[in-house]
Motif scaffolding. Structure first.
Motif, mmCIF file in Angstrom:
data_model
loop_
_atom_site.group_PDB
_atom_site.id
_atom_site.type_symbol
_atom_site.label_atom_id
_atom_site.label_comp_id
_atom_site.label_asym_id
_atom_site.label_seq_id
_atom_site.Cartn_x
_atom_site.Cartn_y
_atom_site.Cartn_z
ATOM 1 N N SER A 82 0.787 -1.233 0.000
ATOM 2 C CA SER A 82 0.000 0.000 0.000
ATOM 3 C C SER A 82 0.819 1.284 0.000
ATOM 4 C CB SER A 82 -0.948 0.017 1.208
ATOM 5 O OG SER A 82 -0.208 0.047 2.415
ATOM 6 N N LYS A 83 2.122 1.182 0.298
ATOM 7 C CA LYS A 83 2.937 2.398 0.359
ATOM 8 C C LYS A 83 4.414 2.043 0.228
ATOM 9 C CE LYS A 83 2.565 2.117 5.405
ATOM 10 N NZ LYS A 83 2.077 2.792 6.637
ATOM 11 N N GLY A 84 5.239 3.073 0.092
ATOM 12 C CA GLY A 84 6.679 2.885 0.064
ATOM 13 C C GLY A 84 7.164 1.973 -1.041
ATOM 14 N N ILE A 85 8.088 1.080 -0.691
ATOM 15 C CA ILE A 85 8.667 0.166 -1.669
ATOM 16 C C ILE A 85 7.603 -0.728 -2.286
ATOM 17 C CG2 ILE A 85 10.258 -1.769 -1.967
ATOM 18 C CD1 ILE A 85 11.999 -0.558 0.222
ATOM 19 N N GLY A 86 6.683 -1.234 -1.455
ATOM 20 C CA GLY A 86 5.650 -2.132 -1.958
ATOM 21 C C GLY A 86 4.781 -1.488 -3.011
ATOM 22 N N LEU A 87 4.412 -0.222 -2.802
ATOM 23 C CA LEU A 87 3.596 0.505 -3.770
ATOM 24 C C LEU A 87 4.385 0.730 -5.054
ATOM 25 C CD1 LEU A 87 0.911 1.997 -4.344
ATOM 26 C CD2 LEU A 87 2.007 4.064 -3.431
ATOM 27 N N ALA A 88 5.660 1.051 -4.921
ATOM 28 C CA ALA A 88 6.501 1.262 -6.102
ATOM 29 C C ALA A 88 6.623 -0.028 -6.912
ATOM 30 C CB ALA A 88 7.880 1.752 -5.675
ATOM 31 N N VAL A 89 6.847 -1.150 -6.232
ATOM 32 C CA VAL A 89 6.967 -2.439 -6.914
ATOM 33 C C VAL A 89 5.666 -2.778 -7.627
ATOM 34 C CG1 VAL A 89 7.244 -4.932 -6.572
ATOM 35 C CG2 VAL A 89 8.740 -3.333 -5.358
ATOM 36 N N THR A 90 4.550 -2.584 -6.950
ATOM 37 C CA THR A 90 3.240 -2.856 -7.541
ATOM 38 C C THR A 90 3.022 -2.021 -8.796
ATOM 39 O OG1 THR A 90 2.286 -3.436 -5.394
ATOM 40 C CG2 THR A 90 0.754 -2.781 -7.116
ATOM 41 N N THR A 91 3.341 -0.733 -8.716
ATOM 42 C CA THR A 91 3.167 0.171 -9.851
ATOM 43 C C THR A 91 4.019 -0.249 -11.038
ATOM 44 O OG1 THR A 91 2.734 2.009 -8.329
ATOM 45 C CG2 THR A 91 3.319 2.576 -10.593
ATOM 46 N N ILE A 92 5.259 -0.587 -10.782
ATOM 47 C CA ILE A 92 6.178 -0.973 -11.858
ATOM 48 C C ILE A 92 5.760 -2.298 -12.499
ATOM 49 C CG2 ILE A 92 8.570 -1.671 -12.343
ATOM 50 C CD1 ILE A 92 9.308 0.384 -10.036
ATOM 51 N N LEU A 93 5.351 -3.249 -11.679
ATOM 52 C CA LEU A 93 4.894 -4.531 -12.215
ATOM 53 C C LEU A 93 3.687 -4.336 -13.139
ATOM 54 C CD1 LEU A 93 5.191 -6.806 -9.065
ATOM 55 C CD2 LEU A 93 6.432 -7.125 -11.213
ATOM 56 N N LEU A 94 2.779 -3.455 -12.741
ATOM 57 C CA LEU A 94 1.575 -3.225 -13.528
ATOM 58 C C LEU A 94 1.851 -2.429 -14.798
ATOM 59 C CD1 LEU A 94 -0.920 -2.265 -10.672
ATOM 60 C CD2 LEU A 94 -1.116 -4.284 -12.142
ATOM 61 N N LYS A 95 2.554 -1.310 -14.639
ATOM 62 C CA LYS A 95 2.677 -0.357 -15.741
ATOM 63 C C LYS A 95 3.826 -0.645 -16.704
ATOM 64 C CE LYS A 95 0.316 3.444 -13.431
ATOM 65 N NZ LYS A 95 0.347 4.894 -13.087
ATOM 66 N N LYS A 96 4.931 -1.175 -16.196
ATOM 67 C CA LYS A 96 6.070 -1.446 -17.081
ATOM 68 C C LYS A 96 6.109 -2.892 -17.555
ATOM 69 C CE LYS A 96 10.999 -1.057 -17.796
ATOM 70 N NZ LYS A 96 12.278 -0.436 -17.351
ATOM 71 N N PHE A 97 5.873 -3.817 -16.609
ATOM 72 C CA PHE A 97 6.013 -5.228 -16.960
ATOM 73 C C PHE A 97 4.686 -5.902 -17.301
ATOM 74 C CE2 PHE A 97 9.795 -4.477 -14.179
ATOM 75 C CZ PHE A 97 10.756 -4.649 -15.176
ATOM 76 N N HIS A 98 3.591 -5.165 -17.162
ATOM 77 C CA HIS A 98 2.266 -5.661 -17.552
ATOM 78 C C HIS A 98 1.934 -7.008 -16.896
ATOM 79 C CE1 HIS A 98 2.363 -2.398 -20.389
ATOM 80 N NE2 HIS A 98 3.473 -2.875 -20.938
ATOM 81 N N ALA A 99 2.282 -7.104 -15.632
ATOM 82 C CA ALA A 99 1.976 -8.312 -14.856
ATOM 83 C C ALA A 99 0.627 -8.149 -14.171
ATOM 84 C CB ALA A 99 3.063 -8.546 -13.809
ATOM 85 N N ASN A 100 0.050 -9.264 -13.795
ATOM 86 C CA ASN A 100 -1.093 -9.253 -12.881
ATOM 87 C C ASN A 100 -0.517 -9.217 -11.470
ATOM 88 O OD1 ASN A 100 -3.289 -9.580 -14.798
ATOM 89 N ND2 ASN A 100 -2.513 -11.646 -15.127
ATOM 90 N N VAL A 101 -1.065 -8.365 -10.632
ATOM 91 C CA VAL A 101 -0.509 -8.190 -9.292
ATOM 92 C C VAL A 101 -1.566 -8.411 -8.226
ATOM 93 C CG1 VAL A 101 0.664 -6.604 -7.710
ATOM 94 C CG2 VAL A 101 1.178 -6.516 -10.163
ATOM 95 N N VAL A 102 -1.190 -9.153 -7.201
ATOM 96 C CA VAL A 102 -2.028 -9.306 -6.013
ATOM 97 C C VAL A 102 -1.376 -8.463 -4.927
ATOM 98 C CG1 VAL A 102 -3.015 -10.880 -4.335
ATOM 99 C CG2 VAL A 102 -2.643 -11.648 -6.696
#
Length: 251
Positions: free
Chosen positions: A11-31
């Motif tokens: 929800s924040k910090g590193i985790g939010l950054a990782v989630t954003t990058i996985l979704l927007k750059k790597f086009h992964a499905n994220v839980v």
């Protein structure tokens, strides 16, 4: 189907950054698993993002099983959820129960997560990946950080053991450096009461001089490793800014 990656503490910090990058750059499905849902996480909501509110020390197994069922499998697991509390000295009056609560979040939740996710990770067509978000504290005993130092050292040990026991899954621990997150804010506010003066001033100076790592910088390495960490990394403790991680850093 696009790869599926679970991120705890999303929800924040590193985790939010990782989630954003996985979704927007790597086009992964994220839980995205977190104790609560922030507006920033909700802004990312899409068909590719499943948000699950969960206390990792209590209900993680069910959340991971739900995630695996929702996407018919998992390919990556980023174990980022954690706490700094309590900042204390080993010989002060901090009750042992506080240390145990810390380990419930920072260590035992890792064991729970691995147990719940490993059947799906073994079956991943791209090769399952587990990324442990560790810390330099795992190797350096910073005064006043007793529970955190010990928890991160135990995390690295768990990573090494998992690599030996599950050779088909790549397990790697990553040191993200001094990241500009709420943890740093907390350290500057209350760290002086338990840390040595030299250690405390190091963190204050890094912030004042703008030298803290941006979450999206180390987050890019973590996100990339969750998808394509090589076998040679398995069981290793690597720094996000090391030469070996250069291929995974933001261009």
């Amino acid at each position: 189907m696009n790869p599926v990656v679970v991120v705890t503490g999303a929800s924040k910090g590193i985790g939010l950054a990782v989630t954003t990058i996985l979704l927007k750059k790597f086009h992964a499905n994220v839980v995205a698993i977190s104790r609560s849902t922030t507006p920033q996480l909700l802004e990312l909501k899409s068909d590719a993002l499943l948000i699950l509110e969960c206390d990792v020390s209590k209900a993680l197994t069910g959340a991971l099983q739900h995630a695996a069922n929702h996407y018919q499998g998992l390919d990556g697991l980023v174990l980022n959820a954690g706490t700094l509390d309590p900042l204390c000295r080993i010989t002060d009056d901090t009750p042992l129960s506080s240390w145990k609560k810390h380990f419930d979040v920072n260590f035992f939740s890792l064991v729970t997560a691995v147990n719940a996710a490993i059947p799906s990770l073994r079956r991943s067509k791209t090769g399952g990946k587990v990324v442990f978000v560790s810390s330099g504290a795992a190797q350096k005993g910073i005064a006043g950080w007793g529970p955190y130092n010990a928890g991160k050292a135990a995390m690295n040990s768990l990573c090494r053991t998992l690599a030996e026991e599950e050779p088909g899954v790549v397990s790697v621990a990553v040191r993200p450096g001094m990241v500009d997150t709420n943890m740093q804010t907390t350290l500057r506010a209350v760290g002086a009461f338990s840390m040595t003066e030299a250690s405390y001033e190091l963190f204050v100076k890094a912030h004042a001089e703008g030298k803290l790592v941006k979450p999206e910088e180390c987050g890019h390495v973590i996100a990339a490793l969750a998808l394509r960490a090589p076998k040679s990394f398995s069981g290793q403790f690597v720094s996000w800014d090391s030469a070996e991680c250069a291929p995974f850093r933001k261009e």
